[in-house]
Design an enzyme around this catalytic site. Structure first.
Site: not given
Length: 540
Positions: A432, A451
């Site tokens: 992301h 992440c």
């Protein structure tokens, strides 16, 4: 090593086996092969191994190894040659030692002994094939972050494939990963072992203050000598930190993931001083990791190398896009796991649904002190309805009984930025954007909750969309400008591989090294050493 069956007892046993089980090409059908002592011996020796038992039953217990003739001799020769080269792949020598097999063959006195030899050779073949194709270790048993599923070869398929192979040597050679990276790592292993035998890189650079261009002294000379020995510059007698030395330092820094400023600070000197034996360990670990990833990675795939803090798109073996990355911080519950999956879609203007661990460990303590803390987050009940913070006494809740969820709507400051890239998995890991752009200025970028954050997410999105639209920029921008959370499917889905390599090659054969951010490679090496992998000076 030339290998031939010797000894009258074994030869007579082989001849007796041929009389009992006539060898032809092709081998006789199972129903026509006569039963006897050899068959019974093979059946007993293979009992408990379902695949091997099935293999021999299906061929009427005809020998794979212990027949007479060129075909059988070539199989035995190829197996022993391959076992003798196990160390070249960084496999344990003792695990694939031929001494016990040779002793068993020399001691064979009758047909029953010969049947036991037959099965022993098949076991050695399967053990070697499994190790070479898919690695020695089980990743999850080494580190909890190694969640990669390793595809192990089917032993029945291996035995049948070998039995019908035109070239026994060719079949065994083809077991290793057929990647350019594996071949380059094999060469790097050989080069390092040769250099270690020749004395290595010599003395390191003594501790001290940062060394800069224009300086001179014993530490500058030590730095120069070390870089000359490592191949980063030509020999020189200059005692000064001159332009040639600065360029060598920059080359070294570039190949070790450091800011290439040409200044030898503490981190650079520490990396320069890493012993050659430690670099060899990294290469041996990388060979094992490459065996774990011995699979079709996709003609187009995404490769995230955590230690390099990069994310790449690879098309037909060529890197077509690259961006800096941030990975999970080195703390329990936050280290990024290693696995492969398939990226199916991206979400533009994403909502961030805050993981419960972050809600309870980071935000709940703030809410206890101030119910209006983290006001950019929406607090919702189990039905997804927004709650009124004024009506809740947060001090009564603990991490165990907190009944609410939290989310952050799409915005410029959203923790996921403008876009996230999804390959749905049980670890809740994805790629992301992030508003925290300053983190990408660091050499080591382990800052996230697990992440992978991208420095250039918009360009990454366009590169992913390029094969499916004539106007990837227009598609992405028009979607972004709506301000609404929107899913865009990636067609076809793209495999994504999260890997962790402290040693890897640049496509031209040169090896780059990175720091062991999570200490995973150290644990893998310890497990390899316990399994019998050894460095040259201790290999027996």
């Amino acid at each position: 090593m030339a290998f031939f069956l010797r000894g009258p007892s074994l030869i007579s046993g082989l001849l007796a086996a041929v009389l009992l089980l006539p060898v032809a090409d092709p081998l006789p059908a199972a129903e026509s092969a006569p039963a006897g002592a050899f068959s019974q011996s093979v059946a007993v020796a293979s009992a408990g191994d379902e695949a091997m038992a099935e293999f021999y039953r299906a061929r009427g217990y005809a020998p794979l190894w212990t027949g007479v003739g060129e075909r059988f001799r070539a199989r035995r020769q190829a197996l022993f040659d391959s076992l003798g080269r196990a160390a070249l792949h960084g496999l344990p020598v003792a695990r694939h030692d031929t001494a016990e097999l040779l002793a068993q063959m020399r001691d064979a006195r009758d047909i029953r002994d010969l049947g036991a030899v037959e099965v022993a050779l098949s076991r050695a073949f399967l053990r070697y094939a499994r190790d070479l194709q898919s690695g020695i270790l089980v990743p999850r048993q080494v580190d909890s972050g190694l969640v990669r599923e390793v595809t192990r070869p089917d032993p029945l398929v291996l035995l049948r494939g070998f039995a019908t192979a035109e070239s026994a040597a060719g079949f065994l050679a083809a077991l290793a990963p057929a990647t350019a990276e594996y071949r380059a790592l094999m060469k790097a292993r050989l080069d390092l072992e040769t250099a270690i035998a020749a004395g290595g890189w010599g003395s390191g650079v003594p501790e001290g203050p940062t060394l800069r261009p224009g300086e001179s002294g014993e530490r500058v000379i030590a730095l120069r000598n070390r870089l000359v020995a490592m191949g980063y510059m030509k020999r020189s007698a200059s005692p000064t930190y001159d332009a040639a030395l600065q360029e060598a330092v920059q080359r070294f820094q570039d190949r070790h993931g450091l800011a290439a400023d040409g200044i030898a600070g503490p981190v650079t000197v520490t990396e320069v001083n890493v012993p050659m034996e430690q670099r060899l360990k990294s290469v041996l670990v990388a060979l094992e990791r490459e065996r774990w990833l011995n699979m079709d990675r996709g003609e187009r795939h995404i490769l995230v190398n955590m230690t390099d803090f990069t994310t790449r798109i690879v098309d037909h073996g060529e890197v077509t896009f690259e961006t800096r990355s941030v990975i999970g911080m080195n703390a329990d519950g936050r280290r990024s796991p290693e696995f492969s999956d398939e990226m199916s879609h991206m979400v533009v203007n994403p909502t961030w649904y805050v993981p419960r661990s972050i809600v309870t460990q980071e935000y709940l303590p703030q809410l206890r002190r101030n119910p209006y803390a983290v006001s950019h987050l929406v607090i919702t009940d189990s039905s997804g309805r927004q709650i009124d913070r004024r009506a809740v006494d947060f001090t009564q809740y603990t991490a165990r009984n907190f009944p609410f969820s939290m989310r952050e709507p799409p915005s410029q400051r959203n923790a996921l930025g403008q876009v996230k890239f999804m390959f749905p998995n049980k670890y809740n890991i994805y790629l992301h954007d992030t508003p925290s752009k300053s983190l990408f200025n660091h050499d080591a970028r382990a800052f996230s909750h697990g992440c992978i954050r991208l420095a250039d997410p918009v360009d990454f999105a366009k590169a992913l969309l390029a094969p499916q639209t004539d106007d990837p920029d227009g598609l992405f921008r028009s979607t972004l400008n709506t301000g609404r959370e929107t899913r865009i499917n990636i067609e076809p889905p793209v495999p994504v591989h999260l890997i962790y390599r402290t040693a890897f090659t640049d496509g031209r054969g040169s090896v780059d090294f990175r720091r062991d951010v999570y200490g995973r490679d150290a644990r893998i090496w310890e497990a390899l050493a316990r399994a019998g992998v050894a460095l040259p000076e201790v290999r027996g």
